[in-house]
Structures are given as C-alpha cells and as structure tokens.
Design an enzyme around this catalytic site. Structure first.
Site, PDB file in Angstrom:
ATOM      1  N   CYS A   1       0.789  -1.233   0.000  1.00 21.71           N
ATOM      2  CA  CYS A   1       0.000   0.000   0.000  1.00 21.71           C
ATOM      3  C   CYS A   1       0.822   1.284   0.000  1.00 21.71           C
ATOM      4  O   CYS A   1       0.395   2.305  -0.555  1.00 21.71           O
ATOM      5  CB  CYS A   1      -0.933   0.031   1.220  1.00 21.71           C
ATOM      6  SG  CYS A   1      -1.817  -1.509   1.536  1.00 21.71           S
TER       7      CYS A   1
ATOM      8  N   CYS B   1       1.655   3.741  -3.193  1.00 18.98           N
ATOM      9  CA  CYS B   1       0.655   4.662  -3.752  1.00 18.98           C
ATOM     10  C   CYS B   1       0.109   5.636  -2.712  1.00 18.98           C
ATOM     11  O   CYS B   1      -0.210   6.783  -3.034  1.00 18.98           O
ATOM     12  CB  CYS B   1      -0.507   3.878  -4.353  1.00 18.98           C
ATOM     13  SG  CYS B   1      -0.104   3.035  -5.901  1.00 18.98           S
ATOM     14  N   HIS B   2      -0.018   5.177  -1.465  1.00 16.94           N
ATOM     15  CA  HIS B   2      -0.692   5.996  -0.451  1.00 16.94           C
ATOM     16  C   HIS B   2       0.264   6.715   0.496  1.00 16.94           C
ATOM     17  O   HIS B   2      -0.177   7.590   1.255  1.00 16.94           O
ATOM     18  CB  HIS B   2      -1.646   5.121   0.366  1.00 16.94           C
ATOM     19  CG  HIS B   2      -2.731   4.501  -0.449  1.00 16.94           C
ATOM     20  ND1 HIS B   2      -3.838   5.207  -0.885  1.00 16.94           N
ATOM     21  CD2 HIS B   2      -2.886   3.237  -0.942  1.00 16.94           C
ATOM     22  CE1 HIS B   2      -4.627   4.406  -1.583  1.00 16.94           C
ATOM     23  NE2 HIS B   2      -4.071   3.207  -1.640  1.00 16.94           N
TER      24      HIS B   2
ATOM     25  N   MET C   1      -7.024   1.207  -8.481  1.00 15.04           N
ATOM     26  CA  MET C   1      -6.621   0.303  -7.409  1.00 15.04           C
ATOM     27  C   MET C   1      -7.143  -1.100  -7.726  1.00 15.04           C
ATOM     28  O   MET C   1      -8.317  -1.285  -8.027  1.00 15.04           O
ATOM     29  CB  MET C   1      -7.174   0.777  -6.071  1.00 15.04           C
ATOM     30  CG  MET C   1      -6.876  -0.161  -4.915  1.00 15.04           C
ATOM     31  SD  MET C   1      -7.398   0.543  -3.353  1.00 15.04           S
ATOM     32  CE  MET C   1      -7.604  -0.946  -2.370  1.00 15.04           C
TER      33      MET C   1
ATOM     34  N   HIS D   1       5.578  11.440 -10.690  1.00 15.63           N
ATOM     35  CA  HIS D   1       5.703   9.986 -10.610  1.00 15.63           C
ATOM     36  C   HIS D   1       6.794   9.506 -11.558  1.00 15.63           C
ATOM     37  O   HIS D   1       7.959   9.732 -11.304  1.00 15.63           O
ATOM     38  CB  HIS D   1       4.347   9.338 -10.913  1.00 15.63           C
ATOM     39  CG  HIS D   1       4.273   7.900 -10.542  1.00 15.63           C
ATOM     40  ND1 HIS D   1       4.548   7.445  -9.278  1.00 15.63           N
ATOM     41  CD2 HIS D   1       3.963   6.798 -11.275  1.00 15.63           C
ATOM     42  CE1 HIS D   1       4.412   6.126  -9.239  1.00 15.63           C
ATOM     43  NE2 HIS D   1       4.062   5.709 -10.446  1.00 15.63           N
TER      44      HIS D   1
ATOM     45  N   HIS E   1       0.049   7.555 -16.339  1.00 16.36           N
ATOM     46  CA  HIS E   1       1.054   6.628 -15.798  1.00 16.36           C
ATOM     47  C   HIS E   1       1.855   6.067 -16.970  1.00 16.36           C
ATOM     48  O   HIS E   1       1.541   4.995 -17.496  1.00 16.36           O
ATOM     49  CB  HIS E   1       0.382   5.507 -15.000  1.00 16.36           C
ATOM     50  CG  HIS E   1       1.361   4.696 -14.196  1.00 16.36           C
ATOM     51  ND1 HIS E   1       2.242   3.811 -14.766  1.00 16.36           N
ATOM     52  CD2 HIS E   1       1.606   4.646 -12.854  1.00 16.36           C
ATOM     53  CE1 HIS E   1       2.980   3.239 -13.823  1.00 16.36           C
ATOM     54  NE2 HIS E   1       2.610   3.733 -12.655  1.00 16.36           N
TER      55      HIS E   1
END
Length: 560
Positions: free
Chosen positions: A48, A51-52, A102, A338, A380
């Site tokens: 996790c 991304c978070h 997700m 990113h 992305h």
C-alpha cells in the site's frame, strides 16, 4: 562491523523500530493487538505504501488518514477519512478495488487480512524512524572489490539482449538470456525490485528494491552476481548513474521514499558520499513532511540528474560535477510527480504529475520547464513511448490509470524535416481509445506497433490482456491479446495480470509478464512483434511473480 539489513528482515526491523516509540492512539480506531499491528504494518509496507505514502497522506492513491480536511480555493472545507468510511466500506474497497486504478485484493489477501487492513488504516499512522548517513554507511558492503573483478567479459552470453526481470515476492532478479530464453542467474536483491538501470558502459545493472536495498550486479562475471550493495532507506523506487561525457558511471544516485531523501554514491562500489533531504515546500507553498523521490534519470546534455520529488511537485536538476559543493536547480511543476521518460531527442524529460492530470516537460538544455500539458485522468507512462505520427510528427505517448485512452503529445525536433509540426509541440494531438488501468506503454524504433497493458483494470479478461496498435494508422482496430490464455497456464481464481511490455534489443520480440498469485505458476510470454504470434512461454519453478523486465541494450540507451 558493517551491517546489511535485507529482504524480509528489513520489514521486521522497520516494524520494530516503528513500535512503542510511535504508538497509535487506538481510541480513534478499532482496537488491535500488538501482533495484529505488526502484521498490518508489513502488509501496508509491501502492498500500500507505494501509492498511499508511509504517512498515508496519499499521492497516486487516496489519502488514508483516519481523518483529514482540506480547503478549496474559495475557502470551503471538505472533510473525509477512513473512520468516516467505516469497516464494511473499507473491506469492500480493498477487496474489489476501484475504477481509479486500485486493484482488487481479494485474490491477493485473505478475508482476514482484508479485515485487518481495514482496521489498521482507521488508526493513526505510525511515524517511522529516520535513516542517517551513518545508517547508510553501516549498511554498505563491497562483496567483490573492484580490483578483483574481471577485466573482460568472462561468459559467452549476448549481454545486449539480456533481460533483468524482477521476481517481486521473492526479493530476487532473474537474468534471462533473450536469445535462448534461459535463466542465466537468479540474484538475491531487495524486496520487490522496482527498477533495473544500466551503467553507461552496459556492464553493471543497478537494481533497487522497495525495501531500500540497492544491489550492483556485474554482468561480466562467469556467473553474473551482486558485487556491492547498500541500503539507502526503508522504502525506495529509483536509481541511475552519471552518464555525461567524462563522468560515465563515476557516481550513482538513488532516491528514497522513506525517509524522503536521495543518496549519492561511488558508481562502482556504491560507497555513500552524500545524503540530501527532499523535505520542503510544495508548488502550492505548503510544507510537506514526506516528499518522496520518484523517478531519476541522468541528463545527456549536462552533468546533471533529473530528480522528481513526488509530493512537492518540484523537479530538481542536480549538478554532480562537484559533489562537495552540490548545486541544484529547482523547477516547479505540478503534483504528484511519478514516472516518465525522454523524448526522441533526449533533450526533454516528460514526467507524469498524476494527481494534477498533467505531464511536465523539462528542457535539460536550458534548465527550465518547457511545458505543462493537461491530459486525461491519472497519467502513468512508465517511460512512455516515442514514435513518428503520420500526421503530427514526433510524439511521446502515455497511458492512464484512471482514463480509457492513450495520450499522444507532440514533441519538438531539431530535424528540419519536422519543422512543419512545430505548431503542434507540447499539445495533446490525439487520444487513442484504450481501457483504464494501464501501467505501461511501449514501442521500439524498429517496430510499427504500440503496445499497452491494463493490469490494474478490475475486469479479469482486460487485466490479463494487452492491446496493440498499428502506429502507421491508429484508426485501425487495435489487436487484443489475452496473454493469460496464450500462456497455456491452468486457470485460477487469481487474476494473472499481464504487465510491462518490453522489447528485445533488435525490436523483433515483445516480452509480457504474467503476474499472478505468489503460489500460482508464473510466466513470461514472448510475442513476435511483426505478426503478434506467440513465440515462447518462459516458465520455471524458481521464477515467482515476475513483473518488470529490462532489456540491457534498450535500458542502457533509453530506447522506448
């Protein structure tokens, strides 16, 4: 005595260090035992945090703090948080995934683990420990000194067509011969290697795991293996070397997600030389405690690295010509930065600001922001893809986690024959219909095709397939290849996600990973790029959860 914390031991050490000194306030969330918290921390780190965020403030993924509030430009306050969503809603989100990209975790985590994670994220996030220059030095290990390494290639492999393949869940990299499709070596590395980068010479592979462990693999050895390693933090994603003329492989640089910093090292030994924090102000003028280092690339026009700082939206041009007196140019762009790649000229670096739905382009010649291009939801690109469009000239492509298109952006060219396309530069010239959940697009200068995966799509068939377009006429229907079916592997409940198209050095083959459950048989499926016909299915009991694949020649020369 130097120490090296590796693999799962790193996760245990991190969890222990994060323990009692930073205890949660359980009154604000469901009660959990100490053992449950430790288990949940490990799962969160593995699945996790990327991304978070470690502090759960969000980036590519949503904010996962128990409670948060924010003001819009008009001063209106919006509130939310995991406590507001509640246990049942969180379990459904984790289990079934979201349309925003997700994945569903019901075939990755057990019902008990999903319930545990739903409880965990309703509690106050732990603040992990810092990681100092001394910690970095203590972890540094030279396994084979430079003067004891080969002076010439000691094996007979075609190294140009070797693939460095991440075996995500075992903390290994498989070196696979692109000519024979045989595994030549399986090397112990950090957990879930995120990227493999080549030295300028093509001799060394730098691989960095999500646990912050950086490994240097020497391809010249009779059995390619790790010759040096260092741990740069608790969580990491990016690495590159110095590539400007006169500085080839003199230095390496690696970026950390936690703590938010980057480390400069000797290129051939990984000896740490300098640690630089990236904490600071965002492009909005607010302080951020966790500005993680996203993609890093070495400039071809100056002795600089392009270092993208995710949460701040700041792009750093770090001049490595004088490490002791480090000079940095800071370029404001957009959040949250990113990954990205070079345009065809390798003058401009294009990077996704995926929370702002923009692509930022940096001119490494002038040291300034060239453009900030509005695109569809959650771009992305991976490294993106460069090709010449029949109508718009040179373009760079990105896919999207959150939108059903592949976006084409016109890029500048010094070639006089492309002068007629100048009016299109830095504009979105076409959106090619795809599906959400894309992670990587790829092509090759010798190919006529554009490939795109969709492993994050909630539909099983789409997640197990890739799409292919004829770049000479993008109006033609795309070809959809069901990689899972083509592999011939037995069907399972778990989705076998087709991920990361990668070309062979000659541009004639495309390799796709089938990323299934840890206990399922995995494969790499090889297609003929010209005919789209299946050529080979690479399977081996030792090849567990293959994900990213990096062809040595293409990676060395930034071909995509």
């Amino acid at each position: 005595m130097k120490k090296t914390v590796v693999g799962m031991l790193a996760l245990t050490a991190m969890a222990a260090a994060m323990g009692s000194a930073f205890a949660q306030d359980a009154a604000k969330g469901p009660e959990m035992t100490a053992a449950e918290k430790e288990t949940a921390k490990k799962i969160y780190f593995e699945r996790c945090a990327g991304c978070h965020g470690v502090l759960r403030k969000g980036a590519t993924g949503k904010n996962l703090e128990p409670h948060w509030s924010k003001k819009d430009k008009d001063g209106n306050v919006t509130e939310g948080g995991t406590l507001k969503l509640g246990q049942q809603r969180l379990e459904k989100i984790i289990g079934y995934g979201t349309d925003g990209g997700m994945v569903n975790f019901d075939d990755i985590l057990t019902k008990e683990e999903i319930s545990l994670m739903s409880k965990y994220i309703q509690n106050t996030p732990d603040v992990p420990p810092e990681y100092s220059f001394k910690d970095t030095m203590d972890s540094w290990k030279v396994i084979v000194p430079v003067d004891q390494r080969p002076t010439k290639q000691m094996n007979k492999y075609n190294l140009k067509n070797m693939f460095s393949v991440t075996l995500r869940d075992t903390g290994e990299v498989a070196l696979i011969d692109g000519d024979t499709k045989e595994i030549r070596s399986i090397v112990k590395t950090g957990y879930a290697v995120h990227i493999s980068r080549m030295s300028a010479s093509g001799r060394y592979v730098y691989v960095i795991g999500r646990d912050g462990r950086l490994s240097l693999i020497d391809l010249w050895m009779e059995q390619p293996s790790v010759v040096a390693e260092v741990k740069i933090g608790f969580d990491a994603r990016s690495v590159d070397t110095s590539k400007f003329k006169g500085f080839e492989d003199k230095y390496a640089v690696a970026g950390s997600y936690w703590p938010p910093q980057y480390v400069i090292m000797d290129g051939d030994t990984l000896k740490p030389l300098k640690v630089v924090s990236t904490r600071g102000m965002t492009v909005d003028g607010e302080y951020h405690p966790e500005p993680r280092v996203a993609s890093i690339v070495a400039s071809f026009t100056k002795p600089e690295w392009v270092i993208n700082i995710k949460e701040t939206g700041q792009i750093l041009l770090v001049d490595y010509s004088d490490i002791k007196n480090l000079k940095t140019t800071t370029i404001g762009s957009a959040k949250f930065l990113h990954d990205g790649g070079w345009d065809a000229s390798k003058r401009y670096f294009l990077v996704a600001a995926n929370a702002s739905n923009k692509i930022a382009a940096v001119d490494t010649k002038t040291g300034k922001l060239a453009a900030l291009v509005d695109v569809a939801k959650i771009p992305h690109p991976g490294r993106g893809a460069n090709f010449t469009h029949p109508k718009f000239g040179p373009v760079w492509a990105t896919g999207h986690l959150g939108a059903d298109v592949v976006t084409l952006i016109s890029t500048p060219s010094d070639d006089k024959k492309n002068a007629k396309f100048k009016g299109y530069n830095w504009k979105v010239v076409q959106e090619v219909k795809h599906v959400p959940g894309n992670l990587f697009v790829k092509t090759h200068p010798k190919s006529k095709n554009l490939w795109a995966d969709s492993p994050q799509n909630p539909d099983k068939d789409l997640a197990e397939s890739v799409s292919v377009w004829d770049m000479s006429d993008l109006s033609k229907p795309k070809a959809v290849l069901n990689v899972a079916k083509d592999s011939g592997l037995p069907a399972t409940k778990a989705t076998k996600r087709a991920v990361h198209p990668e070309y062979s050095a000659d541009g004639k083959e495309v390799w796709i990973s089938l990323w299934g459950g840890k206990t399922d048989q995995s494969a790499i499926v090889v297609y003929d790029d010209a005919t789209l016909k299946l050529k080979k299915v690479i399977t081996d009991p030792k090849m567990i959860t293959p994900t990213g694949k990096f062809n040595v020649f293409n990676t060395q020369h930034d071909i995509y």
